[in-house]
Design a protein around this motif. Structure first.
Motif, PDB file in Angstrom:
ATOM      1  N   ASP A  66     -15.580-106.923  -7.013  1.00 54.85           N
ATOM      2  CA  ASP A  66     -15.896-107.325  -8.515  1.00 54.85           C
ATOM      3  C   ASP A  66     -15.223-108.859  -8.647  1.00 54.85           C
ATOM      4  OD1 ASP A  66     -16.947-107.510 -11.211  1.00 54.85           O
ATOM      5  OD2 ASP A  66     -15.878-105.659 -11.925  1.00 54.85           O
ATOM      6  N   GLU A  67     -16.267-109.721  -8.643  1.00 51.81           N
ATOM      7  CA  GLU A  67     -15.625-111.005  -8.952  1.00 51.81           C
ATOM      8  C   GLU A  67     -14.448-111.463  -7.949  1.00 51.81           C
ATOM      9  OE1 GLU A  67     -15.784-112.807 -12.748  1.00 51.81           O
ATOM     10  OE2 GLU A  67     -17.686-111.683 -13.294  1.00 51.81           O
ATOM     11  N   THR A 106     -20.236-105.382 -14.370  1.00 52.12           N
ATOM     12  CA  THR A 106     -18.964-104.414 -13.927  1.00 52.12           C
ATOM     13  C   THR A 106     -19.536-102.952 -14.610  1.00 52.12           C
ATOM     14  OG1 THR A 106     -17.194-106.328 -14.134  1.00 52.12           O
ATOM     15  CG2 THR A 106     -16.366-104.016 -14.571  1.00 52.12           C
TER      16      THR A 106
HETATM   17 MG   LIG Z   1     -17.218-108.122 -14.945  1.00 50.06          MG
END
Ligand SMILES: [Mg+2]
Ligand SMILES: Nc1ncnc2c1ncn2[C@@H]1O[C@H](COP(=O)(O)OP(=O)(O)O)[C@@H](O)[C@H]1O
Length: 277
Positions: free
Chosen positions: A180-181, A66
Motif C-alpha cells: 500500500d503506497e 486502501t
Molecule cells: Mg490509502
C-alpha cells in the motif's frame, strides 16, 4: 482450488471447446462493495492479479485503494463481493488465503527498540518459518543490511526500514504480495531500489498488488493498472494501453503539460483536476 471456465477455439477444426483450466490468478476480486456505515467507499470493484504480474491500483487520495486492500487482507468485512487469494475464498478459507499473502506492514508497526536480526527472528517465528543461520545471512545480504544487522529498527533510514518491512512480508514466500503506497516518503534512490525488488519478485512468479498515486511509478513497474476514483474502477489496461486508448480523445486529454501525452494526462482527464485531501 478454483477452476475457471474458458472457451477456446481449436483452429484446425473450427470447433469451440469448453474446458476447465487451473486459474493462474493469485488474486481475484469480484464485485467488491465496502461500506463504512452509510458511506459507500468501494463500488462493484473487480480486478485480478496474475502470477508474475505487478498490478497497480491507481487513484487519488480517498479513491478507495486502501479499503480494497483491507478487504483482501481480511481486515474488514465487505458489504458484498467475492475475493480469492491463490484460489482460496477469503471469507470461507481465511487462514489458507492469508497463508498465501504477504502484507507489507507500515514501518511504525515494528518495535523500534528491536534490532534487525531480532525482528527477522520474531516474524519468522510468527509465520512458522525455520530461520537457519544461512537463511538469516542470505536475507541480510540480500537486503544489504548485513553491516547494520545489530542496529535498532528505529535507527535505520527510511529506505532501510522499507527493506526490512518488505522482506518480512515475503518471509513465508507468499504467492500474493500487497503493497500500500510503498514508495511514499522514499528518496529517489530508495524508490528505484524498491522498484527493482518488485521486479525481481515478479520474475520469481509472485503476483504483486500495489497502490499508488504516482504515475511515474505506475509507468515504471506496473504491467497493468486499474484507475480507481470515488470507489469505482474507471478503466483497466496496461499503462501504454491506457495512453493509446485515450490519446485522441479531447474529452480526456484536455491539456498535455509535457508535449507528449503521458499516463498523468490520462489520469487527470479521467479523474478530474480537483485536488483531493
Ligand atoms: Mg490509502
Ligand atoms: N474507517 C473508516 N470509516 C469511515 N470512512 C472511511 C474509513 N476508512 C476510509 N474511509 C473513507 O473511505 C474513502 C476511501 O478511503 P481509502 O480506502 O482509505 O482511500 P485511499 O486509500 O484511496 O486514499 C475515503 O473517503 C475515506 O475517507
Amino acid at each position: 482450488m478454483k477452476t475457471k471456465m474458458v472457451t477456446q477455439t481449436d483452429s484446425s477444426h473450427k470447433q469451440v471447446i469448453n474446458m476447465h483450466v487451473q486459474s493462474q490468478a493469485v488474486l481475484e476480486v469480484l464485485n467488491l462493495n465496502v461500506k463504512y456505515e452509510d458511506f459507500h467507499a468501494v463500488k462493484n470493484v473487480s480486478f485480478s492479479v496474475q502470477e508474475g504480474e505487478i498490478f497497480g491500483l491507481l487513484g487519488p487520495n480517498g479513491a478507495g485503494k486502501t479499503s480494497c486492500l483491507s478487504a483482501v487482507e481480511g481486515l474488514l468485512v465487505p458489504e458484498s463481493g467475492e475475493i480469492y487469494v491463490a484460489g482460496y475464498d477469503v471469507k470461507k478459507q481465511g487462514l489458507l488465503a492469508r497463508a498465501n499473502m504477504g502484507v507489507q506492514l507500515q514501518a511504525t508497526s515494528f518495535q523500534p527498540e528491536l534490532n534487525v536480526m531480532e525482528i527477522l527472528k520474531l516474524y519468522s517465528g510468527i509465520y512458522g518459518v525455520d530461520l537457519t543461520k544461512e537463511k538469516m545471512d542470505s536475507i541480510l545480504n540480500n537486503i544489504n543490511l548485513r553491516e547494520s544487522r545489530s542496529k535498532k529498527f528505529g535507527q535505520l533510514s527510511g529506505g532501510q526500514q522499507q527493506r526490512v518491512s518488505l522482506v518480512i512480508a515475503l518471509i513465508h514466500e507468499p504467492k500474493l504480495v500487497l503493497l500500500d503506497e510503498p514508495t511514499t516518503g522514499l528518496d529517489p534512490q530508495a524508490r528505484r531500489q524498491l522498484w527493482e525488488r518488485m521486479e525481481a519478485l515478479r520474475n520469481m512468479g509472485h503476483g504483486i498488488l500495489l497502490t499508488t498515486h504516482s504515475m511515474e511509478e505506475a509507468e515504471a513497474v506496473c504491467d497493468r493498472v486499474s484507475i480507481i476514483d470515488h470507489g469505482q474502477i474507471i478503466n483497466t489496461d496496461t499503462p501504454g494501453g491506457l495512453i493509446d486508448k485515450h490519446r485522441n480523445n479531447p474529452e480526456v486529454i484536455r491539456a498535455s503539460r509535457k508535449g507528449k501525452i503521458t499516463l498523468e494526462d490520462v489520469f487527470i482527464g479521467l479523474t478530474g483536476s480537483q485536488v483531493r485531501v
